[in-house]
Design a protein around this motif. Structure first.
Motif, PDB file in Angstrom:
ATOM      1  N   LEU A  89       0.828  -1.211   0.000  1.00 44.22           N
ATOM      2  CA  LEU A  89       0.000   0.000   0.000  1.00 44.22           C
ATOM      3  C   LEU A  89       0.865   1.266   0.000  1.00 44.22           C
ATOM      4  CD1 LEU A  89      -2.732  -1.062   2.581  1.00 44.22           C
ATOM      5  CD2 LEU A  89      -3.102  -0.636   0.152  1.00 44.22           C
ATOM      6  N   ARG A  90       1.930   1.251   0.793  1.00 45.97           N
ATOM      7  CA  ARG A  90       2.822   2.426   0.839  1.00 45.97           C
ATOM      8  C   ARG A  90       3.467   2.670  -0.516  1.00 45.97           C
ATOM      9  NH1 ARG A  90       4.246   0.365   6.031  1.00 45.97           N
ATOM     10  NH2 ARG A  90       6.058  -0.684   5.134  1.00 45.97           N
ATOM     11  N   GLU A  91       3.808   1.595  -1.208  1.00 43.74           N
ATOM     12  CA  GLU A  91       4.485   1.738  -2.504  1.00 43.74           C
ATOM     13  C   GLU A  91       3.514   2.166  -3.603  1.00 43.74           C
ATOM     14  OE1 GLU A  91       6.967  -1.008  -5.737  1.00 43.74           O
ATOM     15  OE2 GLU A  91       6.434  -1.819  -3.769  1.00 43.74           O
ATOM     16  N   PHE A  92       2.332   1.564  -3.641  1.00 41.24           N
ATOM     17  CA  PHE A  92       1.404   1.820  -4.752  1.00 41.24           C
ATOM     18  C   PHE A  92       0.486   3.019  -4.491  1.00 41.24           C
ATOM     19  CE2 PHE A  92      -2.542   0.771  -7.201  1.00 41.24           C
ATOM     20  CZ  PHE A  92      -1.983   0.896  -8.478  1.00 41.24           C
ATOM     21  N   GLN A  93       0.142   3.265  -3.238  1.00 37.73           N
ATOM     22  CA  GLN A  93      -0.718   4.372  -2.830  1.00 37.73           C
ATOM     23  C   GLN A  93      -2.025   4.407  -3.635  1.00 37.73           C
ATOM     24  OE1 GLN A  93       1.478   8.062  -2.806  1.00 37.73           O
ATOM     25  NE2 GLN A  93       2.940   7.317  -1.280  1.00 37.73           N
ATOM     26  N   PRO A  94      -2.873   3.400  -3.491  1.00 41.96           N
ATOM     27  CA  PRO A  94      -4.113   3.343  -4.268  1.00 41.96           C
ATOM     28  C   PRO A  94      -5.153   4.349  -3.766  1.00 41.96           C
ATOM     29  CG  PRO A  94      -4.074   1.561  -2.683  1.00 41.96           C
ATOM     30  CD  PRO A  94      -2.732   2.245  -2.593  1.00 41.96           C
ATOM     31  N   ALA A 111      -5.699  -3.906   5.787  1.00 45.09           N
ATOM     32  CA  ALA A 111      -4.613  -2.925   5.917  1.00 45.09           C
ATOM     33  C   ALA A 111      -5.015  -1.586   5.305  1.00 45.09           C
ATOM     34  CB  ALA A 111      -3.345  -3.455   5.247  1.00 45.09           C
ATOM     35  N   ALA A 112      -5.730  -1.611   4.190  1.00 44.35           N
ATOM     36  CA  ALA A 112      -6.168  -0.369   3.545  1.00 44.35           C
ATOM     37  C   ALA A 112      -7.130   0.401   4.456  1.00 44.35           C
ATOM     38  CB  ALA A 112      -6.838  -0.685   2.216  1.00 44.35           C
ATOM     39  N   HIS A 113      -8.055  -0.310   5.061  1.00 41.18           N
ATOM     40  CA  HIS A 113      -9.013   0.338   5.963  1.00 41.18           C
ATOM     41  C   HIS A 113      -8.279   1.016   7.123  1.00 41.18           C
ATOM     42  CE1 HIS A 113     -12.679   0.900   8.356  1.00 41.18           C
ATOM     43  NE2 HIS A 113     -11.997   0.419   9.388  1.00 41.18           N
ATOM     44  N   LYS A 114      -7.311   0.321   7.701  1.00 41.09           N
ATOM     45  CA  LYS A 114      -6.568   0.891   8.831  1.00 41.09           C
ATOM     46  C   LYS A 114      -5.717   2.084   8.401  1.00 41.09           C
ATOM     47  CE  LYS A 114      -6.499  -3.052  11.940  1.00 41.09           C
ATOM     48  NZ  LYS A 114      -5.698  -3.893  12.849  1.00 41.09           N
ATOM     49  N   ALA A 115      -5.389   2.137   7.102  1.00 38.62           N
ATOM     50  CA  ALA A 115      -4.597   3.257   6.591  1.00 38.62           C
ATOM     51  C   ALA A 115      -5.479   4.409   6.114  1.00 38.62           C
ATOM     52  CB  ALA A 115      -3.713   2.778   5.445  1.00 38.62           C
ATOM     53  N   GLY A 116      -6.797   4.257   6.256  1.00 41.45           N
ATOM     54  CA  GLY A 116      -7.702   5.326   5.848  1.00 41.45           C
ATOM     55  C   GLY A 116      -8.007   5.355   4.363  1.00 41.45           C
ATOM     56  N   ILE A 117      -7.713   4.275   3.655  1.00 42.58           N
ATOM     57  CA  ILE A 117      -7.996   4.188   2.213  1.00 42.58           C
ATOM     58  C   ILE A 117      -9.395   3.594   2.029  1.00 42.58           C
ATOM     59  CG2 ILE A 117      -7.257   3.145   0.024  1.00 42.58           C
ATOM     60  CD1 ILE A 117      -4.426   2.964   1.274  1.00 42.58           C
ATOM     61  N   PRO A 118     -10.232   4.165   1.161  1.00 41.13           N
ATOM     62  CA  PRO A 118     -11.567   3.606   0.927  1.00 41.13           C
ATOM     63  C   PRO A 118     -11.500   2.148   0.474  1.00 41.13           C
ATOM     64  CG  PRO A 118     -11.389   5.773  -0.063  1.00 41.13           C
ATOM     65  CD  PRO A 118     -10.008   5.394   0.381  1.00 41.13           C
ATOM     66  N   THR A 119     -12.449   1.344   0.957  1.00 40.51           N
ATOM     67  CA  THR A 119     -12.438  -0.088   0.641  1.00 40.51           C
ATOM     68  C   THR A 119     -13.840  -0.581   0.295  1.00 40.51           C
ATOM     69  OG1 THR A 119     -12.803  -0.676   2.965  1.00 40.51           O
ATOM     70  CG2 THR A 119     -10.512  -0.580   2.211  1.00 40.51           C
ATOM     71  N   ALA A 120     -13.888  -1.633  -0.502  1.00 46.64           N
ATOM     72  CA  ALA A 120     -15.147  -2.316  -0.812  1.00 46.64           C
ATOM     73  C   ALA A 120     -14.834  -3.769  -1.083  1.00 46.64           C
ATOM     74  CB  ALA A 120     -15.839  -1.682  -2.018  1.00 46.64           C
ATOM     75  N   VAL A 121     -15.831  -4.633  -0.847  1.00 49.44           N
ATOM     76  CA  VAL A 121     -15.689  -6.036  -1.214  1.00 49.44           C
ATOM     77  C   VAL A 121     -16.895  -6.422  -2.054  1.00 49.44           C
ATOM     78  CG1 VAL A 121     -14.318  -6.684   0.803  1.00 49.44           C
ATOM     79  CG2 VAL A 121     -16.806  -6.833   0.922  1.00 49.44           C
ATOM     80  N   ALA A 139     -14.798  -2.983   5.497  1.00 47.14           N
ATOM     81  CA  ALA A 139     -15.256  -2.578   4.171  1.00 47.14           C
ATOM     82  C   ALA A 139     -16.216  -1.403   4.273  1.00 47.14           C
ATOM     83  CB  ALA A 139     -15.937  -3.751   3.463  1.00 47.14           C
ATOM     84  N   ASP A 140     -15.971  -0.340   3.500  1.00 42.44           N
ATOM     85  CA  ASP A 140     -16.904   0.788   3.471  1.00 42.44           C
ATOM     86  C   ASP A 140     -18.192   0.401   2.749  1.00 42.44           C
ATOM     87  OD1 ASP A 140     -15.182   2.699   4.768  1.00 42.44           O
ATOM     88  OD2 ASP A 140     -13.988   2.703   2.933  1.00 42.44           O
TER      89      ASP A 140
END
Length: 380
Positions: A89-94, A111-121, A139-140
């Protein structure tokens, strides 16, 4: 970022979505994340997308020594995979992380959710799989295939009914155009049958009995995809039954058996979009991808759910279609060639029932599933 794995049914929707997003934005960047030993690596790289692996594996419910060793490795992977996911996630920064199923999606979405990145499944099945259940808190949005699936989640307000993406080429032709391309009489019913790899051997034996019965009197056209292993087996079984067969050779490979000019047994149906579009009735398992195609096209079905999948999710998928009036469900334990043939003959003889089943199936379909999912992703 898409994260998925385990089966092609988890990977293909993600690939379809990536292709559609690229149509909107040629500069979009994609990264797929999956298990280091999963089939997703080959599928994704073949499609031309970047792939990164995390060490994640399933847990087996057995106390045999080799299974205990496997589970011990899975525990180690469970400990190391969050750090791997965070590094990716740090490298790609989606801008958004989408999980489309399989245990490989768990570390990246969490990991994305904990980093504050929007998520869906996205969950194609009627009931959530283990990975989807575990990811619900992270999941948001949870995108599902059926309205009835909403009740399977603790937070139904997160659920968006999107359907499951179906390939666009399934809708290019009308039913009549597809039948003409296959040189089929428009007034004679056309049945298509196929089984997945799980338990296909047993069901192909059932189909040999089915084909023997229909070869005496063919009340419908029939294409059956037997699979690479099933094709020679069905060929031998039909010979044992003294069925008169003609074999088409293509490039010196036996890949097509023709009986009475109305029955075609193939190793694989390569023009599936045309064949499914032409079908009046499909006989198959109840995997989520197949059901999304059947409902989108409004094709009635006889479903024999695989008893070999976890949590019996195929049975629940099939029951939803049966309850709606679009399918007849038979258990594999009770399924014989005679029962399958009688059921198919009864349905195809009754045009009123066939039309009712078609309308009921179509009412469950979401032809614009890809657009609904894209809207959800773009909103995130």
């Amino acid at each position: 970022m898409f994260t998925c794995g385990g089966t092609a049914g988890h990977v293909n929707p993600a690939l379809a979505l990536a292709r559609r997003i690229r149509e909107d934005n040629q500069d979009a960047k994609f990264l797929f994340v999956g298990a280091d030993r999963g089939l997703e690596r080959d599928l994704i790289k073949k499609a031309g997308y970047d792939f990164k692996a995390v060490h994640i594996s399933s847990f087996h419910r057995s106390f045999q020594p080799k299974e205990i060793r496997h589970n011990f490795i899975s525990i180690i992977n469970l400990i190391r995979s969050p750090g791997e996911a965070r590094a990716i996630l740090r490298e790609f920064q989606p801008d958004v992380v989408i999980g489309t199923g399989g245990y490989a999606s768990y570390p990246a979405v969490k990991a994305a959710h904990k980093a504050g990145i929007p998520t869906a499944v996205h969950e194609s099945n009627m009931i959530p799989g283990l990975a989807t259940k575990l990811l619900e808190p992270y999941a948001d949005k949870i995108m599902t295939g059926f309205e009835a699936a909403r009740n399977g989640y603790k937070n139904p307000d997160k659920v968006v009914i999107t359907g499951t993406p179906v390939r666009g080429d399934f809708f290019i032709k009308t039913k009549q155009e597809a039948k003409r391309e296959l040189n089929l009489d428009l007034n004679k019913p056309f049945i298509v049958s196929f089984w997945g790899s799980l338990g296909a051997s047993g069901m192909n034996r059932v189909m040999a009995d089915f084909i023997a019965l229909e070869s005496v009197k063919t009340p419908f056209y029939h294409y059956h995809a037997a699979g690479k292993d099933g094709f020679p087996m069905i060929l031998n079984l039909l010979r044992e039954k003294n069925i008169n067969i003609n074999i088409n050779n293509k490039n010196n490979n036996i890949n097509n058996i023709i009986i009475n000019q109305d029955i075609n047994i193939l190793e694989y149906i390569y023009n599936m979009s045309v064949v499914m579009r032409a079908a009046d009735l499909v006989i198959s398992r109840a995997g989520a991808s197949t059901l999304s195609e059947l409902t989108a096209l409004g094709v009635p079905a006889i479903l024999v759910p695989s008893p070999f999948v976890t949590n019996h999710h195929q049975e629940k998928n099939a029951k939803a279609l049966e309850d709606a009036g679009g399918a007849v469900v038979l258990s594999e334990q009770d399924c014989t060639g005679a029962l399958l043939f009688q059921t198919a003959a009864k349905i195809t003889r009754d045009l009123k029932q066939l039309n009712h089943m078609s309308q009921s199936m179509a009412a469950l379909g979401v032809p614009d599933a890809t657009e609904r999912i894209l809207e959800t992703i773009y909103n995130l």
